[in-house]
Design a protein around this motif. Structure first.
Motif, mmCIF file in Angstrom:
data_model
loop_
_atom_site.group_PDB
_atom_site.id
_atom_site.type_symbol
_atom_site.label_atom_id
_atom_site.label_comp_id
_atom_site.label_asym_id
_atom_site.label_seq_id
_atom_site.Cartn_x
_atom_site.Cartn_y
_atom_site.Cartn_z
ATOM 1 N N ALA A 191 0.756 -1.183 -0.002
ATOM 2 C CA ALA A 191 -0.044 -0.049 0.060
ATOM 3 C C ALA A 191 0.910 1.195 0.035
ATOM 4 N N ASP A 199 -16.039 -6.871 2.484
ATOM 5 C CA ASP A 199 -14.876 -6.545 2.063
ATOM 6 C C ASP A 199 -14.240 -7.492 0.813
ATOM 7 N N TRP A 257 -6.617 -0.363 -0.985
ATOM 8 C CA TRP A 257 -7.215 -1.659 -0.128
ATOM 9 C C TRP A 257 -6.078 -2.801 -0.534
ATOM 10 N N LEU A 282 -10.333 -7.805 1.652
ATOM 11 C CA LEU A 282 -9.358 -6.796 1.665
ATOM 12 C C LEU A 282 -9.721 -5.977 2.924
ATOM 13 N N ARG A 283 -8.608 -5.165 3.224
ATOM 14 C CA ARG A 283 -8.710 -4.237 4.379
ATOM 15 C C ARG A 283 -8.012 -2.866 3.778
ATOM 16 N N ARG A 284 -8.192 -1.775 4.360
ATOM 17 C CA ARG A 284 -7.539 -0.325 4.090
ATOM 18 C C ARG A 284 -6.412 -0.049 5.311
ATOM 19 N N LEU A 338 -15.181 -1.784 2.878
ATOM 20 C CA LEU A 338 -14.980 -1.556 1.439
ATOM 21 C C LEU A 338 -16.426 -1.071 0.932
#
Length: 314
Positions: free
Chosen positions: A61, A140, A174, A200-202, A210
């Motif tokens: 990221a 997500d 993400w 996913l995660r941010r 998400l």
């Protein structure tokens, strides 16, 4: 890896990479081979599962946000955004027309569709594939082509930017927590199983979902074909998506066919949609996704349903 290029599928094998490295020791091919190996992990190929290392994901990221993409926040949607930006269209009763001419053209960015990035030295462009947010209990989940996430191992340098356009990620960047593909893909890269789901995660936003930011596409399993449909994806040489409206047809029992010209590299994993927001396929499958005139998808039958159920299990 597979690519849509010049009317044929191109498979870059380990053997080719090794031979290239031997010819140009210390040169570009050896560098790309090292990058390929450095950005792959075995995971659990027998099950088709990879649990992403959080620190590695955070580094990915950071690499995307370091000069490739910038975040430019927008207000969250109401969670119900459709791919065509509004209410469902009854495409069977005259509310839909095919593209004329039947070729892909630049299109506005959409919250629930985005570009899949893989920064680093793996030889790919910054964004190498496309993906779509799909509805799930955890909010997500995205879907893409299996060849976008697994070839000689699971990619460890993936990041997703929904609604991406012109270097801007309006809904953030993400990263995976888990990748699920069919074991028949990890075993033999079977084109009938060229589908992947990614949770996913941010980074930096614990607890953010998400789907709450972008809305989501609804998955249709065992869709009836033929059906009017729309394809959306991000060419890897463009900073905005393209789309095309045509007809999705069966290409045997395990493939979907979509005839439209000028759907290039990078669109792999892009959604095939009917009724504007209902997902019935992703670019991939036969011939690595197709050629200059035709795109394919693995058919979303019982195997894809089982993969979705596994990916969304608590």
């Amino acid at each position: 890896m597979f690519s849509k290029v010049h009317g044929r599928a191109v498979r870059v094998t380990v053997l080719v990479c090794v031979l290239g490295a031997l010819v140009l020791v210390g040169g570009r091919y050896l560098w790309e081979l090292r990058g390929l190996v450095a950005n792959r992990a075995d995971g659990d190929p027998a099950r088709g599962v990879y649990q992403q290392d959080p620190e590695r994901a955070d580094r990915t990221a950071a690499a995307v946000l370091d000069g490739i993409v910038r975040e430019d926040p927008v207000a969250p949607t109401d969670g119900g955004a459709f791919a065509d930006g509004g209410a469902p269209v009854d495409w069977r009763s005259g509310g839909w027309q095919p593209s004329d001419p039947l070729e892909a053209r630049p299109a506005p960015a959409e919250p629930a569709i985005g570009a899949l990035f893989s920064p680093g030295t793996d030889g790919d462009p910054d964004h190498h594939c496309s993906a779509g947010v799909v509805h799930s209990p955890q909010g997500d989940l995205i879907v893409t082509a299996a060849h976008c996430v697994y070839s000689f191992g699971f990619r460890t340098n993936l990041a997703f930017a929904p609604g991406y356009r012109d270097g801007v990620a309006p809904y953030g960047v993400w990263v995976p927590t888990r990748i699920d593909v069919d074991p028949r893909w990890t075993a033999d890269e079977d084109p009938d199983h060229d589908v992947a789901f990614i949770r996913l995660r941010r980074p930096g936003y614990p607890g953010q979902r998400l789907e709450d930011m972008t809305g989501a596409l609804r998955v249709s399993f065992r869709p009836e074909l033929p059906v009017p449909a729309r394809l959306v994806g991000y060419p890897n040489g463009s900073e905005q998506p393209l789309d095309c409206r045509s007809t999705a047809r069966a290409a045997g029992p395990a493939q979907l066919r979509f005839d439209c010209a000028d759907v290039p590299n990078g669109t792999s994993g892009g959604p095939v949609l009917t009724d504007g927001h209902t997902l019935i396929g992703v670019v991939g499958g036969r011939d690595g996704g197709g050629d200059d005139m035709t795109s394919y998808s693995s058919y979303f039958g019982d195997a894809v349903r089982a993969l979705y159920d596994r990916a969304t299990a608590p």
